[in-house]
Scaffold this active site. Structure first.
Site, PDB file in Angstrom:
ATOM      1  N   ARG A 246      93.880 -66.724 -93.269  1.00  0.00           N
ATOM      2  CA  ARG A 246      94.336 -67.066 -94.880  1.00  0.00           C
ATOM      3  C   ARG A 246      95.488 -66.546 -95.051  1.00  0.00           C
ATOM      4  O   ARG A 246      96.345 -67.174 -95.653  1.00  0.00           O
ATOM      5  CB  ARG A 246      93.247 -66.716 -95.624  1.00  0.00           C
ATOM      6  CG  ARG A 246      92.140 -67.519 -95.596  1.00  0.00           C
ATOM      7  CD  ARG A 246      90.885 -66.495 -95.902  1.00  0.00           C
ATOM      8  NE  ARG A 246      90.432 -65.992 -95.067  1.00  0.00           N
ATOM      9  CZ  ARG A 246      89.760 -66.294 -93.970  1.00  0.00           C
ATOM     10  NH1 ARG A 246      89.163 -67.725 -93.875  1.00  0.00           N
ATOM     11  NH2 ARG A 246      89.305 -65.858 -92.819  1.00  0.00           N
ATOM     12  N   THR A 247      95.523 -65.248 -94.614  1.00  0.00           N
ATOM     13  CA  THR A 247      96.991 -64.502 -95.223  1.00  0.00           C
ATOM     14  C   THR A 247      98.116 -64.977 -94.673  1.00  0.00           C
ATOM     15  O   THR A 247      98.796 -65.434 -95.297  1.00  0.00           O
ATOM     16  CB  THR A 247      96.870 -63.165 -94.825  1.00  0.00           C
ATOM     17  OG1 THR A 247      95.545 -62.480 -95.513  1.00  0.00           O
ATOM     18  CG2 THR A 247      97.895 -62.290 -95.408  1.00  0.00           C
TER      19      THR A 247
ATOM     20  N   LYS B  68     106.327 -54.474 -74.493  1.00  0.00           N
ATOM     21  CA  LYS B  68     107.289 -53.882 -73.643  1.00  0.00           C
ATOM     22  C   LYS B  68     107.717 -52.324 -74.281  1.00  0.00           C
ATOM     23  O   LYS B  68     108.510 -51.771 -74.029  1.00  0.00           O
ATOM     24  CB  LYS B  68     108.633 -54.662 -73.820  1.00  0.00           C
ATOM     25  CG  LYS B  68     108.480 -56.013 -73.301  1.00  0.00           C
ATOM     26  CD  LYS B  68     109.817 -56.648 -73.100  1.00  0.00           C
ATOM     27  CE  LYS B  68     110.006 -58.246 -73.202  1.00  0.00           C
ATOM     28  NZ  LYS B  68     110.993 -58.788 -73.508  1.00  0.00           N
TER      29      LYS B  68
ATOM     30  N   ARG C 209     101.731 -57.623 -91.178  1.00  0.00           N
ATOM     31  CA  ARG C 209     100.159 -57.052 -91.085  1.00  0.00           C
ATOM     32  C   ARG C 209     100.178 -56.248 -89.737  1.00  0.00           C
ATOM     33  O   ARG C 209     100.690 -56.439 -88.581  1.00  0.00           O
ATOM     34  CB  ARG C 209      99.385 -58.369 -90.714  1.00  0.00           C
ATOM     35  CG  ARG C 209      97.895 -57.809 -90.317  1.00  0.00           C
ATOM     36  CD  ARG C 209      97.055 -58.771 -90.608  1.00  0.00           C
ATOM     37  NE  ARG C 209      96.603 -58.914 -91.911  1.00  0.00           N
ATOM     38  CZ  ARG C 209      95.616 -59.765 -92.443  1.00  0.00           C
ATOM     39  NH1 ARG C 209      94.782 -60.342 -91.404  1.00  0.00           N
ATOM     40  NH2 ARG C 209      95.372 -59.824 -93.595  1.00  0.00           N
TER      41      ARG C 209
ATOM     42  N   HIS D 120      95.771 -53.871 -99.054  1.00  0.00           N
ATOM     43  CA  HIS D 120      96.039 -55.297 -98.528  1.00  0.00           C
ATOM     44  C   HIS D 120      96.495 -55.849-100.053  1.00  0.00           C
ATOM     45  O   HIS D 120      95.662 -56.373-100.661  1.00  0.00           O
ATOM     46  CB  HIS D 120      94.720 -55.899 -98.138  1.00  0.00           C
ATOM     47  CG  HIS D 120      95.271 -57.358 -97.747  1.00  0.00           C
ATOM     48  ND1 HIS D 120      96.102 -58.122 -97.969  1.00  0.00           N
ATOM     49  CD2 HIS D 120      94.247 -58.148 -96.960  1.00  0.00           C
ATOM     50  CE1 HIS D 120      96.061 -59.261 -97.290  1.00  0.00           C
ATOM     51  NE2 HIS D 120      94.854 -59.376 -96.780  1.00  0.00           N
TER      52      HIS D 120
HETATM   53  C1  NCD Z   1      90.736 -59.184 -94.804  1.00  0.00           C
HETATM   54  C2  NCD Z   1      91.580 -58.290 -94.057  1.00  0.00           C
HETATM   55  O1  NCD Z   1      92.303 -58.630 -93.185  1.00  0.00           O
HETATM   56  O2  NCD Z   1      91.707 -56.990 -94.418  1.00  0.00           O
HETATM   57  N1  NCD Z   1      90.910 -60.623 -94.723  1.00  0.00           N
HETATM   58  C3  NCD Z   1      92.140 -61.066 -95.404  1.00  0.00           C
HETATM   59  O3  NCD Z   1      93.124 -60.947 -95.395  1.00  0.00           O
HETATM   60  N2  NCD Z   1      91.442 -62.050 -96.252  1.00  0.00           N
HETATM   61  C4  NCD Z   1      89.381 -58.868 -94.899  1.00  0.00           C
HETATM   62  C5  NCD Z   1      88.822 -58.660 -93.391  1.00  0.00           C
HETATM   63  O4  NCD Z   1      89.162 -58.615 -92.464  1.00  0.00           O
HETATM   64  O5  NCD Z   1      87.365 -58.325 -93.560  1.00  0.00           O
END
Ligand code: NCD
Length: 302
Positions: A48-49, A78, A99, A126
């Site tokens: 999703r993100t 590397k 991320r 997040h």
């Molecule tokens: C979350 C995350 O990556 O922290 N997912 C997301 O981005 N919607 C939640 C999770 O991984 O449980």
């Protein structure tokens, strides 16, 4: 403008992002990112993100360069450190969406980047998920103030919970019920952020919580097994059963809206999915795209 964590926001900042998001929801996308490039640099899995950020960028007329598995497919394998990668990528891209599992990864990236950095989930927080969650509550219930919100599951490691707690505490007169196994309690650093006007109540079982409260929101999370350090996975799974939202718990939950950042494991019964109160596969997804479009719009309309 960097988006590193929710601690950076005052309530006015959040409300401004929400106003911009309302415009995106009304489908008034304006081509503010034409000829701009977003780098999505993901060192952890995401559906999703990453897709919502990339969709948002295309909707604003921009382009995307992307590595979906930077741990394996970037120069990380590397031996390149994040600082070097960010310095290089920020010479190609106009914004970096990062991320990374490390604590403070986004802050570190900001320190080495020539362009705005957006934290798409690191070892602490997040922030864009926190924003979309509060926005979803506000749209569904009209307001945040005075609400009773139940946060369920892995409160220790869930970065979406950490960001949500910080944002909720910009508002007043909330009761926040914290439901988790003993070993996955909300860390003290987040408990300390509770405003005096907001009440925290701890429970070990969702059912007990629902017997004793009438919530407006139930926010579920999965066990963050990949972040466990010394925890016993099996014992935790056992304890986690008391955090389950099954048909019985759902029927005890009155009018509460049901939320989850996804991915879901086995903490919500599919029985709940078809209810209008279940927002995890619908409103949260739409609002995630809208919030991220609004943030990119804000960055590029400057
Ligand atoms: C979350 C995350 O990556 O922290 N997912 C997301 O981005 N919607 C939640 C999770 O991984 O449980």
């Amino acid at each position: 403008m960097h988006i590193i964590n929710c601690k950076q926001f005052k309530i006015e900042d959040v409300e401004e992002i929400f106003r911009l998001t309302d415009k995106q929801v009304a489908n008034k996308f304006i081509y503010t990112a034409t000829r701009k490039i977003m780098a999505s640099l993901f060192y952890e899995p995401s559906t999703r993100t990453r897709f919502s950020f990339e969709t948002a960028m295309y909707k604003l007329g921009g382009n995307v360069i992307s590595t979906e598995n930077a741990m394996q497919f970037s120069s990380h394998t590397k031996g390149e450190v994040l600082e070097d990668t960010i310095q290089v990528v920020s010479r190609y891209a106009d914004v970096i969406v990062l991320r990374h599992p490390m604590r403070d990864a986004a802050a570190k990236a900001r320190d080495y980047s020539r362009v705005p950095v957006i934290n798409a989930g690191d070892g602490d927080e997040h922030p864009t998920q926190g924003l979309l969650d509060v926005y979803t509550i506000r749209r569904a219930l009209g307001d945040i103030i005075d609400k009773k919100i139940v946060l369920v599951g892995d409160l220790k490691y869930s970065r979406t919970i950490h960001s949500l707690i910080i944002l909720l505490n910009l508002y007043s007169n909330l009761t926040i019920h914290l439901v988790s196994p003993e070993s996955l309690l909300l860390p003290k650093e987040y408990k300390d952020l509770f405003k005096k006007t907001n009440k925290a109540v701890e429970w070990r079982s969702l059912r007990e919580c629902l017997k004793n409260s009438k919530p407006d929101v139930i926010y579920m999370t999965r066990l963050q097994k990949e972040r466990f350090v010394s925890e016993d996975k099996e014992a935790l799974h056992e304890a986690y059963l008391s955090c389950y939202l099954g048909p019985e718990e759902f029927n005890m939950s009155g009018d509460a809206i049901i939320m989850h950042p996804l991915p879901r494991n086995d903490e919500i019964s599919p029985y709940v999915d078809s209810s209008k109160r279940a927002l995890y596969l619908t409103d949260q997804i739409d609002n995630g795209l809208a919030i991220r479009t609004a943030i990119l719009y804000k960055i590029f309309s400057k």
